[in-house]
Design a protein around this motif. Structure first.
Motif, PDB file in Angstrom:
ATOM      1  N   GLY A   1       3.931  -1.766  56.255  1.00 55.66           N
ATOM      2  CA  GLY A   1       5.338  -1.667  56.629  1.00 55.66           C
ATOM      3  C   GLY A   1       6.274  -1.941  55.472  1.00 55.66           C
ATOM      4  N   ARG A   2       5.706  -2.037  54.253  1.00 55.52           N
ATOM      5  CA  ARG A   2       6.541  -2.231  53.058  1.00 55.52           C
ATOM      6  C   ARG A   2       7.299  -0.943  52.746  1.00 55.52           C
ATOM      7  NH1 ARG A   2       1.580  -3.782  52.532  1.00 55.52           N
ATOM      8  NH2 ARG A   2       1.043  -5.973  52.173  1.00 55.52           N
ATOM      9  N   ARG A   3       8.444  -1.119  52.108  1.00 46.32           N
ATOM     10  CA  ARG A   3       9.190   0.018  51.592  1.00 46.32           C
ATOM     11  C   ARG A   3       9.271  -0.102  50.076  1.00 46.32           C
ATOM     12  NH1 ARG A   3      12.224   3.045  55.253  1.00 46.32           N
ATOM     13  NH2 ARG A   3      14.090   3.127  53.937  1.00 46.32           N
ATOM     14  N   ASP A   4       9.662   0.979  49.433  1.00 46.03           N
ATOM     15  CA  ASP A   4       9.634   1.041  47.973  1.00 46.03           C
ATOM     16  C   ASP A   4      10.949   0.613  47.345  1.00 46.03           C
ATOM     17  OD1 ASP A   4       7.010   2.088  47.924  1.00 46.03           O
ATOM     18  OD2 ASP A   4       7.779   4.096  48.344  1.00 46.03           O
ATOM     19  N   SER A   5      10.853  -0.053  46.208  1.00 48.02           N
ATOM     20  CA  SER A   5      12.041  -0.468  45.470  1.00 48.02           C
ATOM     21  C   SER A   5      12.712   0.741  44.833  1.00 48.02           C
ATOM     22  CB  SER A   5      11.664  -1.454  44.376  1.00 48.02           C
ATOM     23  OG  SER A   5      10.916  -0.786  43.367  1.00 48.02           O
ATOM     24  N   THR A   6      13.965   0.581  44.499  1.00 47.89           N
ATOM     25  CA  THR A   6      14.693   1.609  43.745  1.00 47.89           C
ATOM     26  C   THR A   6      14.997   1.124  42.332  1.00 47.89           C
ATOM     27  OG1 THR A   6      16.782   0.792  44.678  1.00 47.89           O
ATOM     28  CG2 THR A   6      15.722   2.633  45.806  1.00 47.89           C
ATOM     29  N   THR A   7      14.409  -0.026  41.976  1.00 49.50           N
ATOM     30  CA  THR A   7      14.600  -0.598  40.640  1.00 49.50           C
ATOM     31  C   THR A   7      13.269  -1.163  40.132  1.00 49.50           C
ATOM     32  OG1 THR A   7      15.169  -2.764  41.574  1.00 49.50           O
ATOM     33  CG2 THR A   7      17.002  -1.265  41.094  1.00 49.50           C
ATOM     34  N   ALA A   8      13.221  -1.410  38.831  1.00 51.90           N
ATOM     35  CA  ALA A   8      12.074  -2.081  38.221  1.00 51.90           C
ATOM     36  C   ALA A   8      12.577  -3.334  37.510  1.00 51.90           C
ATOM     37  CB  ALA A   8      11.372  -1.149  37.239  1.00 51.90           C
ATOM     38  N   ASN A   9      11.674  -4.186  37.090  1.00 49.47           N
ATOM     39  CA  ASN A   9      12.049  -5.440  36.435  1.00 49.47           C
ATOM     40  C   ASN A   9      11.083  -5.711  35.279  1.00 49.47           C
ATOM     41  OD1 ASN A   9      12.726  -8.016  35.644  1.00 49.47           O
ATOM     42  ND2 ASN A   9      12.534  -8.951  37.669  1.00 49.47           N
ATOM     43  N   ARG A  10      11.412  -5.138  34.119  1.00 45.79           N
ATOM     44  CA  ARG A  10      10.507  -5.308  32.968  1.00 45.79           C
ATOM     45  C   ARG A  10      10.457  -6.759  32.522  1.00 45.79           C
ATOM     46  NH1 ARG A  10      11.367  -1.557  27.835  1.00 45.79           N
ATOM     47  NH2 ARG A  10      10.961   0.025  29.438  1.00 45.79           N
ATOM     48  N   THR A  11      11.573  -7.457  32.588  1.00 45.62           N
ATOM     49  CA  THR A  11      11.585  -8.870  32.205  1.00 45.62           C
ATOM     50  C   THR A  11      10.631  -9.664  33.084  1.00 45.62           C
ATOM     51  OG1 THR A  11      13.881  -8.707  31.451  1.00 45.62           O
ATOM     52  CG2 THR A  11      13.032 -10.917  31.916  1.00 45.62           C
ATOM     53  N   GLY A  12      10.661  -9.393  34.380  1.00 42.04           N
ATOM     54  CA  GLY A  12       9.742 -10.065  35.298  1.00 42.04           C
ATOM     55  C   GLY A  12       8.298  -9.723  34.993  1.00 42.04           C
ATOM     56  N   ALA A  13       8.047  -8.446  34.658  1.00 41.59           N
ATOM     57  CA  ALA A  13       6.685  -8.017  34.338  1.00 41.59           C
ATOM     58  C   ALA A  13       6.171  -8.692  33.072  1.00 41.59           C
ATOM     59  CB  ALA A  13       6.625  -6.504  34.199  1.00 41.59           C
TER      60      ALA A  13
END
Length: 327
Positions: free
Chosen positions: A145-157
């Motif tokens: 039931g997850r949905r997909d993000s519209t952003t990424a987070n390179r700093t977090g990665a």
């Protein structure tokens, strides 16, 4: 009496507010809209493995690297655009994370079966379960039931758990996503299959912590083998089995390796060899009982899959896992 009931009601309401997104995940989420999604994903994963023996471990790792960055939202799959800095280029993922083409193939198969219904985030969760089970590991009911993000987070990665993290650093990173020491010791067991490049552990072989000597916690026979594979100043991209005894099988060999001081990565051996490690007893229990490990691994994968999912009207269902929907 009325006051205490009110307090309990408020506590329950707050708990639901805090964990509402998790509560919305369900193993039956696609029962009426895409009832065969698990079988479609499993078949595609199995097909990919016929030409890539590493893919089970690689797909499992993608799920980890997705969930640890802003939750299990498919953000690790997004490519660079004018407005998105891809997590694929973060240090822990660059020239290391793999399987993206296979995810594309799985998405195509799922779209052919159920157009516009299943998120890329859920595909990663299903692919990880299929990979572990097909490699000989446990099975579990994947919550969906997850949905997909519209952003990424390179700093977090860039802050993902690293092969040279100390135990305390690993504990801190896991605690930040509400995973405990049991989850840490259990999920690390995914290193029972897959490969790692020399560059991720070569410091243990020659100059551990700047001492000019090998890591004293490394089995000397295993050390000699690794030095042959990864000579000083050699090619840092050479691949080495994370579990030399059964590199493509999901079993408890990872833990018996730790007991013989033959963990490949520093972050592996730290679970047992760190003085006073709270994870040591867990390692020993899994080394002696594969059944216990399998049971706990299934639960810890569910726990990890519950990290901050987007649900309801949040996010979107991407039609292409590599990019957000246009318009």
């Amino acid at each position: 009496m009325g006051c205490s009931s009110l307090v309990v009601a408020l506590a329950i309401s707050l708990a639901l507010l805090c964990h509402g997104s998790q509560a919305q995940l369900s193993s039956s989420f696609y029962n009426t809209t895409c009832s065969n999604v698990s079988a479609v994903v499993r078949a595609a994963v199995q097909q990919a493995q016929s030409s890539d023996p590493r893919i089970y471990a690689s797909l499992t790792r993608l799920f980890f690297h997705d969930c640890f960055v802003d939750g299990c939202d498919g953000s690790v799959l997004l490519d660079n655009t004018a407005t998105i800095q891809s997590e694929k280029d973060a240090v822990p993922n660059n020239n290391s994370a793999r399987g993206f083409n296979v995810v594309d193939d799985i998405k195509t198969a799922v779209e052919n079966a159920c157009p516009g219904v299943v998120s890329c985030a859920d595909i990663l969760a299903l692919a990880a379960e299929a990979s572990v089970n097909l490699a000989g590991g446990p099975s579990w009911s994947v919550l969906l039931g997850r949905r997909d993000s519209t952003t990424a987070n390179r700093t977090g990665a860039n802050n993902l758990p690293r092969p040279f993290d100390s135990l305390s650093m690993l504990q801190s990173k896991f605690a930040a996503v509400n995973l405990d020491d049991t989850d840490l010791a259990t999920l690390s067991g995914a290193h029972t299959f897959g490969r790692a490049q020399c560059r991720l552990f070569v410091n243990r072989l020659y100059n551990f912590s700047g001492t000019g000597s090998p890591d004293p916690s490394l089995n000397t026979t295993y050390l000699a083998t690794l030095q042959q594979s990864c000579p000083q100043g050699g090619d840092g991209t050479v691949l080495n089995n994370l579990d030399p005894s059964s590199p493509d099988t999901f079993d408890n060999g990872y833990y018996t390796n730790l007991e013989s001081n033959s963990g490949l990565l520093q972050s592996d051996q730290e679970l047992l060899s760190t003085t006073g490690a709270s994870t040591a007893s867990i390692v020993n229990s899994y080394a002696s009982s594969q059944t216990t490990f399998f049971q706990n691994f299934a639960q810890s994968m569910i726990n990890m899959g519950n990290i901050s999912p987007l649900t309801g009207s949040s996010g979107e269902i991407r039609s292409n896992c590599r990019m957000v929907n246009s318009g």
